[in-house]
Scaffold this active site. Structure first.
Site, PDB file in Angstrom:
ATOM      1  N   TYR A 211       0.852  -1.195   0.000  1.00  0.00           N
ATOM      2  CA  TYR A 211       0.000   0.000   0.000  1.00  0.00           C
ATOM      3  C   TYR A 211       0.883   1.238   0.000  1.00  0.00           C
ATOM      4  CZ  TYR A 211      -3.444   3.461   1.605  1.00  0.00           C
ATOM      5  OH  TYR A 211      -4.250   4.564   1.726  1.00  0.00           O
TER       6      TYR A 211
ATOM      7  N   ASP B 179       9.331   2.556  -0.191  1.00  0.00           N
ATOM      8  CA  ASP B 179       8.290   3.194   0.614  1.00  0.00           C
ATOM      9  C   ASP B 179       8.521   2.781   2.061  1.00  0.00           C
ATOM     10  OD1 ASP B 179       6.100   4.075   1.948  1.00  0.00           O
ATOM     11  OD2 ASP B 179       4.615   3.209   0.594  1.00  0.00           O
TER      12      ASP B 179
ATOM     13  N   LYS C  31       4.363   8.576   9.076  1.00  0.00           N
ATOM     14  CA  LYS C  31       4.094   7.995  10.388  1.00  0.00           C
ATOM     15  C   LYS C  31       5.076   8.459  11.478  1.00  0.00           C
ATOM     16  CE  LYS C  31       0.994   4.713   8.479  1.00  0.00           C
ATOM     17  NZ  LYS C  31       1.036   4.148   7.151  1.00  0.00           N
TER      18      LYS C  31
END
Ligand code: PLP
Length: 430
Positions: free
Chosen positions: A144, A239, A267
């Site tokens: 994702y 990523d 995050k």
């Protein structure tokens, strides 16, 4: 567990907010119930509006690596807020945060801050396309990278949970250039490069998958991607929105000594506030406006309050033996779960790295999204219900990794393992 107020708040929210939540992963639909509404968090604990306490293994999807409401982070955020919430202008903290992150990621010459991982990955793809003057790129199923149109093909996380292969509303031409390979399958990547020769701009990968449950890279897989991209003159994008500062100081690229061309972060680097970044080689990053012709912008990019939160979080995380402590608790948890599963005769695959881990109900090792999907969903639902009712805040989906914070004590782990053992016994009986 009594969740009367949560249920009431959920009914109210549902009337105004689609599904009652502002991000589908917060929904408890996949586990056949409604979400608990959170009142506050402190350290490893969450409290819901009904007064139930939980040991939290979601941790704002990994962002809260120090635990919730760390007093020093809160103080930094308050001090920054008192000076103004944002100016849409350059501030000194942005360079301090850039310096801290660049020193942890040797492959990164330049960095730019944005407000979400979605923006970071979307722009990384745009940069790679501009740099190579090619349109196609490869992503892995179950990975994702946020919800930009071109990246919504075979994505993980909420899309895996709800079995949406790709979102509706995305016109077919948007994902025409999105080529999909199974994670850990280097031969499939090679075949795509052969089939689309001189047309592939980039390979984007979650180096450890955290959005299809936890899946580690097979030996040589990431190195193989690096070699292939170099040979094919394609841009390698790691990523590390989850893995950045979660596995070690730096990211998966630090563990494996691999230099990706571009990296996305999010995050942890915002310490719980809206902050993300992408960075990489100067020759690629220099295409960005105002230096070059690739446009990217953001009203809230590098917001001073979010930067203050990120700076203090990284400062505290960089002190002492943070990663040894995270790893030690992760190992205790993972081996404890494996032992309980064996004793209760439940087929479980459990694994972790640094401060992240994952669990599948399967008797075969999980190396890709395709194998993760063979996991027993009914068993997971029973497991989730059992642990949640006993005060363990676990992600309400089989396709999410779990996270540990520095605030999790050995006692938290022991208590969690007791609950898991009791739950696995129950699961087996039914
Ligand atoms: C969370 C996540 C994103 C998206 O970040 P947002 O801030 O939610 O937009 C991208 N990539 C990975 C690996 C993620 O885990």
């Amino acid at each position: 567990m009594k969740r009367v107020l949560s249920e009431e708040l959920f009914r109210i929210a549902e009337r105004m907010i689609p599904g009652g939540v502002n991000s589908p992963v917060r929904s408890f639909q996949a586990v056949d119930t409604f979400p608990s509404f959170i009142e506050r968090g402190e350290g490893s604990r969450l409290w819901d509006v009904d007064g139930n306490a939980y040991i939290d293994y979601v941790l704002s999807w990994g962002a809260a690596v120090l635990g919730h409401a760390h007093p020093e982070v809160v103080a930094s955020v308050c001090a920054a807020a008192q000076k103004g919430l944002g100016f849409g202008a350059a501030t000194p903290g942005e360079s301090q945060l850039a310096e801290r992150i660049l020193s942890a990621f040797p492959a990164m010459d330049l960095i730019r801050f944005v407000s979400s991982g979605t923006e970071a990955c979307m722009t990384a793809i745009r940069l790679a396309r501009a740099h190579t003057r090619r349109d196609k790129f490869i992503k892995f199923s179950g990975n994702y990278h946020g919800h930009a149109d071109t990246l919504l093909a075979a994505a993980g996380s909420g899309l895996a949970t709800f079995s949406i292969p790709s979102s509706s509303g995305v016109p077919a031409p948007c994902v025409e250039g999105t080529l999909i390979a199974p994670f850990n399958d280097l031969a499939a990547v090679k075949a795509l490069f052969r089939e689309h020769s001189n047309a592939i701009a980039a390979v984007i990968v979650e180096p450890f998958v955290g959005n299809a449950g936890f899946i580690r890279p097979a030996e040589g897989f990431l190195e193989g991607l690096r070699e292939l991209c170099s040979e094919e003159k394609a841009v390698l994008i790691f990523d590390e929105v989850i893995t950045g500062f979660r596995l070690c100081w730096g990211g998966a690229q630090t563990l494996f000594h691999i230099d990706p061309d571009l990296t996305s972060l999010g995050k942890i680097i915002g310490g719980g506030l809206a902050l993300a970044a992408f960075g990489g080689k100067a020759e690629i990053m220099s295409h960005l406006a105002p230096l070059g012709s690739v446009y990217q912008a953001g009203t809230l990019s590098g917001n001073p309050v979010a930067v203050a939160s990120g700076l203090k979080t990284l400062e505290l995380l960089g002190k002492g033996d943070s990663y040894a402590r995270l790893t030690q608790n992760m190992r205790k948890l993972v081996s404890g779960i494996a032992d309980s599963a064996k004793e209760c005769d439940v087929a479980v695959q459990v694994d972790g790295e640094g401060g992240m881990f994952g669990l599948f109900f399967s008797d075969a090792p999980v190396t890709s999204f395709e194998s993760a999907k063979k996991s027993d969903l009914m068993l997971f639902k029973k497991f989730f219900k059992g642990v949640f009712e006993k005060g363990i805040y676990w992600a309400p989906s089989l396709f999410e990794a779990g996270f540990l914070s520095l605030a999790h004590s050995e006692h938290d782990i022991v208590k969690t393992l007791e609950v898991i053992q009791a739950t696995l016994r129950d699961v087996k009986k039914k």
